[in-house]
Design a protein around this motif. Structure first.
Motif, PDB file in Angstrom:
ATOM      1  N   LEU A   1      53.993  32.563  46.466  1.00 26.47           N
ATOM      2  CA  LEU A   1      53.680  33.381  47.641  1.00 26.47           C
ATOM      3  C   LEU A   1      54.901  34.234  47.967  1.00 26.47           C
ATOM      4  CD1 LEU A   1      51.884  34.034  50.168  1.00 26.47           C
ATOM      5  CD2 LEU A   1      52.981  32.093  51.299  1.00 26.47           C
ATOM      6  N   VAL A   2      54.677  35.534  48.174  1.00 28.78           N
ATOM      7  CA  VAL A   2      55.773  36.412  48.590  1.00 28.78           C
ATOM      8  C   VAL A   2      55.510  36.890  50.018  1.00 28.78           C
ATOM      9  CG1 VAL A   2      56.964  38.593  48.149  1.00 28.78           C
ATOM     10  CG2 VAL A   2      56.298  37.136  46.236  1.00 28.78           C
ATOM     11  N   GLY A   3      56.483  36.682  50.895  1.00 20.53           N
ATOM     12  CA  GLY A   3      56.388  37.148  52.282  1.00 20.53           C
ATOM     13  C   GLY A   3      57.284  38.358  52.468  1.00 20.53           C
ATOM     14  N   PHE A   4      56.748  39.391  53.098  1.00 17.91           N
ATOM     15  CA  PHE A   4      57.542  40.601  53.342  1.00 17.91           C
ATOM     16  C   PHE A   4      57.929  40.681  54.813  1.00 17.91           C
ATOM     17  CE2 PHE A   4      55.506  41.732  49.380  1.00 17.91           C
ATOM     18  CZ  PHE A   4      56.528  42.375  48.700  1.00 17.91           C
ATOM     19  N   LEU A   5      59.221  40.782  55.036  1.00 18.39           N
ATOM     20  CA  LEU A   5      59.743  40.920  56.396  1.00 18.39           C
ATOM     21  C   LEU A   5      60.393  42.302  56.495  1.00 18.39           C
ATOM     22  CD1 LEU A   5      60.137  39.324  59.043  1.00 18.39           C
ATOM     23  CD2 LEU A   5      62.329  38.539  58.146  1.00 18.39           C
ATOM     24  N   ALA A   6      59.823  43.149  57.363  1.00 21.52           N
ATOM     25  CA  ALA A   6      60.337  44.518  57.477  1.00 21.52           C
ATOM     26  C   ALA A   6      60.610  44.869  58.938  1.00 21.52           C
ATOM     27  CB  ALA A   6      59.342  45.498  56.848  1.00 21.52           C
TER      28      ALA A   6
ATOM     29  N   ASN B   1      60.320  51.539  55.787  1.00 21.77           N
ATOM     30  CA  ASN B   1      59.867  52.712  55.032  1.00 21.77           C
ATOM     31  C   ASN B   1      59.725  52.438  53.537  1.00 21.77           C
ATOM     32  OD1 ASN B   1      59.611  54.633  57.227  1.00 21.77           O
ATOM     33  ND2 ASN B   1      61.838  54.344  57.422  1.00 21.77           N
ATOM     34  N   ASP B   2      60.233  51.309  53.088  1.00 19.35           N
ATOM     35  CA  ASP B   2      60.089  50.932  51.671  1.00 19.35           C
ATOM     36  C   ASP B   2      58.980  49.905  51.458  1.00 19.35           C
ATOM     37  OD1 ASP B   2      62.227  52.574  51.043  1.00 19.35           O
ATOM     38  OD2 ASP B   2      63.700  50.966  51.356  1.00 19.35           O
ATOM     39  N   LEU B   3      58.342  49.479  52.558  1.00 18.72           N
ATOM     40  CA  LEU B   3      57.357  48.402  52.437  1.00 18.72           C
ATOM     41  C   LEU B   3      56.152  48.802  51.579  1.00 18.72           C
ATOM     42  CD1 LEU B   3      56.457  45.537  53.155  1.00 18.72           C
ATOM     43  CD2 LEU B   3      55.550  46.412  55.311  1.00 18.72           C
ATOM     44  N   GLU B   4      55.685  50.038  51.740  1.00 20.39           N
ATOM     45  CA  GLU B   4      54.526  50.487  50.974  1.00 20.39           C
ATOM     46  C   GLU B   4      54.776  50.324  49.469  1.00 20.39           C
ATOM     47  OE1 GLU B   4      53.714  54.677  50.857  1.00 20.39           O
ATOM     48  OE2 GLU B   4      51.558  54.342  50.530  1.00 20.39           O
TER      49      GLU B   4
ATOM     50  N   VAL C   1      52.512  39.839  54.923  1.00 16.68           N
ATOM     51  CA  VAL C   1      53.489  40.663  55.635  1.00 16.68           C
ATOM     52  C   VAL C   1      53.615  40.107  57.053  1.00 16.68           C
ATOM     53  CG1 VAL C   1      53.961  42.976  56.557  1.00 16.68           C
ATOM     54  CG2 VAL C   1      52.910  42.734  54.302  1.00 16.68           C
ATOM     55  N   TYR C   2      54.838  40.032  57.555  1.00 14.51           N
ATOM     56  CA  TYR C   2      55.048  39.605  58.939  1.00 14.51           C
ATOM     57  C   TYR C   2      54.947  40.825  59.846  1.00 14.51           C
ATOM     58  CZ  TYR C   2      56.322  35.359  56.608  1.00 14.51           C
ATOM     59  OH  TYR C   2      56.268  34.247  55.815  1.00 14.51           O
ATOM     60  N   PHE C   3      53.783  40.956  60.482  1.00 18.33           N
ATOM     61  CA  PHE C   3      53.555  42.084  61.387  1.00 18.33           C
ATOM     62  C   PHE C   3      54.017  41.701  62.795  1.00 18.33           C
ATOM     63  CE2 PHE C   3      50.437  43.071  58.023  1.00 18.33           C
ATOM     64  CZ  PHE C   3      50.829  44.377  57.756  1.00 18.33           C
ATOM     65  N   PRO C   4      54.299  42.660  63.694  1.00 16.05           N
ATOM     66  CA  PRO C   4      54.204  44.110  63.508  1.00 16.05           C
ATOM     67  C   PRO C   4      55.373  44.678  62.703  1.00 16.05           C
ATOM     68  CG  PRO C   4      54.987  43.620  65.728  1.00 16.05           C
ATOM     69  CD  PRO C   4      54.696  42.299  65.067  1.00 16.05           C
ATOM     70  N   VAL C   5      55.094  45.761  61.961  1.00 21.05           N
ATOM     71  CA  VAL C   5      56.146  46.480  61.244  1.00 21.05           C
ATOM     72  C   VAL C   5      56.421  47.782  61.994  1.00 21.05           C
ATOM     73  CG1 VAL C   5      56.787  47.601  59.085  1.00 21.05           C
ATOM     74  CG2 VAL C   5      55.609  45.390  59.046  1.00 21.05           C
TER      75      VAL C   5
ATOM     76  N   GLN D   1      48.444  46.645  55.771  1.00 22.21           N
ATOM     77  CA  GLN D   1      47.690  45.406  55.601  1.00 22.21           C
ATOM     78  C   GLN D   1      46.575  45.576  54.557  1.00 22.21           C
ATOM     79  OE1 GLN D   1      44.870  44.066  58.859  1.00 22.21           O
ATOM     80  NE2 GLN D   1      46.737  42.932  59.282  1.00 22.21           N
ATOM     81  N   GLN D   2      45.901  46.729  54.601  1.00 21.12           N
ATOM     82  CA  GLN D   2      44.791  46.986  53.667  1.00 21.12           C
ATOM     83  C   GLN D   2      45.281  47.287  52.258  1.00 21.12           C
ATOM     84  OE1 GLN D   2      41.672  46.265  54.516  1.00 21.12           O
ATOM     85  NE2 GLN D   2      42.624  45.685  56.454  1.00 21.12           N
ATOM     86  N   LEU D   3      46.569  47.586  52.157  1.00 18.51           N
ATOM     87  CA  LEU D   3      47.146  47.898  50.841  1.00 18.51           C
ATOM     88  C   LEU D   3      47.296  46.644  49.983  1.00 18.51           C
ATOM     89  CD1 LEU D   3      48.285  50.459  49.504  1.00 18.51           C
ATOM     90  CD2 LEU D   3      50.520  49.853  50.420  1.00 18.51           C
ATOM     91  N   ILE D   4      47.391  45.487  50.633  1.00 15.87           N
ATOM     92  CA  ILE D   4      47.534  44.235  49.870  1.00 15.87           C
ATOM     93  C   ILE D   4      46.252  44.020  49.069  1.00 15.87           C
ATOM     94  CG2 ILE D   4      47.812  41.723  50.047  1.00 15.87           C
ATOM     95  CD1 ILE D   4      49.308  42.219  52.700  1.00 15.87           C
TER      96      ILE D   4
END
Ligand code: NAD
Length: 314
Positions: free
Chosen positions: A34-39, A71-74, A91-95, A105-108
């Motif tokens: 599992l990869v979690g993105f923190l932005a 800005n690099d999350l996409e 992804v840990y929202f809100p970004v 979110q829909q990009l995942i």
């Protein structure tokens, strides 16, 4: 006086699931990752990320936290979507804290969406479609993990009646849900209504009723807005078998006097939405649910892997 009811902790409810997950992970030929993105630089999100990591590791998963500039999350998500070593993404929202977050979110990829937040999964939930591959019905659809956690909690507490047919097990039950966010409250109301409950969904503006009809004659739930001159939390709450709250404010307290003796009471907000005297009214009181939610997240990850294997064998 000792209260007649009981407080049930999320850890107790999560236990059979964590055991099942650990066992299923050990049967896999890979260590699921599992990869979690923190932005963002929200300390609460970082705490949640660390906690996800610890839970993953204790159950046999790999977890990697990737901290990226917003800005690099996409680009980072597109890369992770394509990476065969990555089985699940969150992804840990809100970004950005605006509609751009929905785009991210829909990009995942639906194949890696452990939280079950993709449009496809929401659409299936709202339309009471339980499989991804009708009519074969081998690949179960993914459910958003917090509403799913709530279903598992209600099953554990015996609110779901196992003698009734699958899909109708909340027949005759009335549930009040105070929260109608797109992430939790609205899908939760739909899910419970699809399983046969009459749900009163309360938000800051109004009260809506979600139901398949008193006799469950509808295949999926219908929503109507209740007339505020006739219906209020005060007069609906005492008619309910279950009261669920998710108000993200420390100041908000659900009035204990609106709760009928013997009600099942659950709070999913990180804030305490009930005063302690709720224990004098509730038959079963679940003060928080986070541990069940994370179990459902990892259970979703295993389901995504299963579904992918079924597709590969075709
Ligand atoms: P949100 O801000 O998107 O939604 C809050 C909802 O509560 C809205 O529908 C709003 O109208 C309603 N609300 C606010 N004040 C109200 C009031 N006084 N009366 C009636 N309704 C009111 O928040 P969210 O993303 O749904 O999260 C809510 C809480 O749940 C947060 O504390 C969050 O941390 C927590 N949460 C917990 C889990 C978990 O698994 N434990 C998962 C997701 C969210």
């Amino acid at each position: 006086v000792k209260p007649a009811g009981r407080t049930i902790l999320a850890s107790t409810i999560a236990k059979p699931y964590t055991e099942e997950i650990t066992e299923n992970v050990s049967k896999l030929s890979i260590t699921p990752k599992l990869v979690g993105f923190l932005a963002n630089d929200d300390p609460a999100a970082e705490m949640y990320a660390n906690w996800t990591g610890k839970t993953c590791q204790s159950l046999g998963f790999d977890y990697e936290l990737r901290q990226v500039d917003k800005n690099d999350l996409e680009g980072a998500l597109i890369k992770a979507n394509k990476d065969d070593q990555v089985n699940g993404i969150m992804v840990y929202f809100p970004v950005f804290g605006n509609n751009q977050d929905q785009y991210l979110q829909q990009l995942i990829s639906t194949e890696k969406d452990v939280e079950g937040l993709n449009f496809l999964y929401y659409h299936n939930l709202y339309h009471n479609v339980r499989f991804l591959d009708p009519p074969a019905n081998e690949q179960k659809s993914i459910l958003p993990c917090t509403p799913l956690a709530m279903v598992k909690i209600l099953e554990y507490l015996g609110v779901y009646n196992k003698l009734l047919h699958y899909g109708n097990r909340l027949y005759g039950k009335k549930v009040l849900v105070v929260n109608r966010s797109e992430i939790v409250g609205r899908p939760l109301a739909a899910l419970l209504a699809n399983d046969g409950a009459t749900v009163y969904s309360v938000d800051i503006n109004n009260i809506q009723q979600f139901t398949r009809g008193d006799d469950l004659s509808e295949q999926r739930h219908k929503v109507i807005e209740l007339d505020s001159s006739e219906y209020s939390v005060e007069n609906l709450a005492p008619t309910c078998d279950v009261i669920i709250t998710g108000v993200p404010s420390d100041k908000y307290k659900f009035p204990t006097e609106y709760v009928r003796n013997g009600t099942v009471v659950i709070n999913f907000s990180s804030a305490k939405n009930f005063n302690d005297d709720i224990k004098t009214k509730a038959a079963l009181y679940v003060p928080s649910i986070g541990k069940v939610t994370i179990s459902m997240l990892l259970r979703n990850l295993l389901r995504l892997i299963d579904n992918k294997n079924i597709r590969r064998l075709k």
